[in-house]
Motif scaffolding. Structure first.
Motif, mmCIF file in Angstrom:
data_model
loop_
_atom_site.group_PDB
_atom_site.id
_atom_site.type_symbol
_atom_site.label_atom_id
_atom_site.label_comp_id
_atom_site.label_asym_id
_atom_site.label_seq_id
_atom_site.Cartn_x
_atom_site.Cartn_y
_atom_site.Cartn_z
ATOM 1 N N PHE B 33 0.843 -1.189 0.000
ATOM 2 C CA PHE B 33 0.000 0.000 0.000
ATOM 3 C C PHE B 33 0.883 1.246 0.000
ATOM 4 O O PHE B 33 1.895 1.301 0.696
ATOM 5 C CB PHE B 33 -0.871 0.031 1.263
ATOM 6 C CG PHE B 33 -1.759 -1.174 1.438
ATOM 7 C CD1 PHE B 33 -1.224 -2.394 1.862
ATOM 8 C CD2 PHE B 33 -3.116 -1.103 1.195
ATOM 9 C CE1 PHE B 33 -2.040 -3.505 2.030
ATOM 10 C CE2 PHE B 33 -3.939 -2.205 1.357
ATOM 11 C CZ PHE B 33 -3.395 -3.399 1.771
ATOM 12 N N GLU B 101 -5.371 -9.424 8.817
ATOM 13 C CA GLU B 101 -4.347 -8.707 8.087
ATOM 14 C C GLU B 101 -3.927 -7.479 8.863
ATOM 15 O O GLU B 101 -4.744 -6.609 9.146
ATOM 16 C CB GLU B 101 -4.866 -8.313 6.710
ATOM 17 C CG GLU B 101 -5.279 -9.503 5.862
ATOM 18 C CD GLU B 101 -5.886 -9.068 4.560
ATOM 19 O OE1 GLU B 101 -6.569 -9.891 3.921
ATOM 20 O OE2 GLU B 101 -5.689 -7.919 4.166
ATOM 21 N N THR B 102 -2.686 -7.393 9.178
ATOM 22 C CA THR B 102 -2.146 -6.211 9.829
ATOM 23 C C THR B 102 -1.167 -5.559 8.877
ATOM 24 O O THR B 102 -0.270 -6.226 8.362
ATOM 25 C CB THR B 102 -1.432 -6.595 11.139
ATOM 26 O OG1 THR B 102 -2.371 -7.187 12.021
ATOM 27 C CG2 THR B 102 -0.818 -5.356 11.775
ATOM 28 N N GLN B 103 -1.341 -4.289 8.641
ATOM 29 C CA GLN B 103 -0.421 -3.572 7.769
ATOM 30 C C GLN B 103 0.756 -3.048 8.585
ATOM 31 O O GLN B 103 0.562 -2.443 9.646
ATOM 32 C CB GLN B 103 -1.128 -2.425 7.057
ATOM 33 C CG GLN B 103 -2.138 -2.919 6.031
ATOM 34 C CD GLN B 103 -2.715 -1.808 5.199
ATOM 35 O OE1 GLN B 103 -2.143 -0.723 5.077
ATOM 36 N NE2 GLN B 103 -3.874 -2.072 4.610
ATOM 37 N N TYR B 104 1.940 -3.276 8.062
ATOM 38 C CA TYR B 104 3.166 -2.801 8.698
ATOM 39 C C TYR B 104 3.724 -1.669 7.845
ATOM 40 O O TYR B 104 3.909 -1.830 6.630
ATOM 41 C CB TYR B 104 4.166 -3.940 8.846
ATOM 42 C CG TYR B 104 3.676 -5.004 9.807
ATOM 43 C CD1 TYR B 104 2.902 -6.063 9.343
ATOM 44 C CD2 TYR B 104 3.943 -4.915 11.164
ATOM 45 C CE1 TYR B 104 2.406 -7.024 10.219
ATOM 46 C CE2 TYR B 104 3.467 -5.879 12.046
ATOM 47 C CZ TYR B 104 2.694 -6.922 11.574
ATOM 48 O OH TYR B 104 2.210 -7.864 12.439
ATOM 49 N N PHE B 105 3.995 -0.563 8.501
ATOM 50 C CA PHE B 105 4.380 0.652 7.793
ATOM 51 C C PHE B 105 5.887 0.848 7.783
ATOM 52 O O PHE B 105 6.586 0.532 8.748
ATOM 53 C CB PHE B 105 3.727 1.878 8.451
ATOM 54 C CG PHE B 105 2.276 2.018 8.127
ATOM 55 C CD1 PHE B 105 1.325 1.208 8.729
ATOM 56 C CD2 PHE B 105 1.844 2.968 7.203
ATOM 57 C CE1 PHE B 105 -0.021 1.325 8.424
ATOM 58 C CE2 PHE B 105 0.493 3.092 6.896
ATOM 59 C CZ PHE B 105 -0.431 2.278 7.504
ATOM 60 N N GLY B 106 6.354 1.422 6.687
ATOM 61 C CA GLY B 106 7.735 1.873 6.622
ATOM 62 C C GLY B 106 7.899 3.205 7.319
ATOM 63 O O GLY B 106 6.917 3.804 7.774
#
Lengths: 117, 114
Positions: B33, B101-106
């Motif tokens: 994303f 679903e877990t989104q991991y951010f940069g």
């Protein structure tokens, strides 16, 4: 449609006192809910998530949140604030893409937490 | 685990120049994303990919923005030509699609267009 409302744009607490960050959601489906934290000039870090298991969710750094379907709320709490908790907190709800593959996140507008000595 | 990697971390450019932002998702994740964060609009989803295929680009502001994902470990977001109103922090996030679903951010790329 899904939406998230964070009721306070700014919250100020004294170190050692409880923290309450409020979040209400609206969803046409059974939602998954998240709290993310963003420290200054940093990315977003997942604090905790609710995905239809236990309604009281424990996260990192002593934070927890309770999913209350009857109140459509997912408030974030911590018994005792620490100076390092000062950051921006985002409440997030997911909606599954109608085309399949990956949940799209809907973010709240954020709550800035200030912790004073 | 190295987490989501973004480069550059900071970019300053002049109006009209081309800007390319890069993202390496977490190994094994199949959804990626791109988000933009500004004071005025908060966090906005620009586009997302599943298995390297763009699924929803409805958040891309205009034709000056384009994104590609040539393989599972690399994505780019390009702005050409850049404008001052593109100044923002751009985040990439990845997740593994499934029931939870877990989104991991940069860490984000902070872009300033002069």
């Amino acid at each position: 449609a899904q939406s998230v409302t964070q009721l306070d744009s700014h919250v100020s607490v004294s170190e050692g006192t409880p923290v309450l960050l409020r979040c209400n959601y609206s969803s046409s489906y059974s939602p998954s809910l998240f709290w993310y934290v963003q420290h200054p000039n940093k990315g977003l870090q997942l604090l905790l998530k609710y995905t239809s298991a236990a309604t009281l969710v424990k996260g990192i750094n002593g934070f927890e949140a309770e999913f209350k379907k009857s109140e459509t709320s997912f408030h974030l709490t911590k018994p005792s604030a620490h100076m390092s908790d000062a950051a921006e907190y985002f409440c997030v709800v997911t909606r599954r893409s109608v085309t399949g593959g990956g949940n799209k996140l809907t973010f709240g507008t954020g709550t800035q937490l200030k912790v004073e000595l | 685990d190295a987490g989501v990697i973004q480069s550059p971390r900071h970019e300053v450019t002049e109006m009209g120049q081309e800007v390319t932002l890069r993202c390496k998702p977490i190994s094994g994740h199949n959804s990626l994303f791109w988000y933009r964060q500004t004071m005025m609009r908060g966090l906005e989803l620009l586009i997302y990919f599943n298995n390297n295929v763009p699924i929803d680009d409805s958040g891309m502001p205009e034709d000056r923005f384009s994104a590609k994902m040539p393989n599972a470990s690399f994505s780019t977001l390009k702005i050409q030509p850049s404008e001052p109103r593109d100044s923002a922090v751009y985040f990439c996030a990845s997740t593994k699609t499934g029931r939870e679903e877990t989104q991991y951010f940069g860490p984000g790329t902070r872009l300033l267009v002069l």
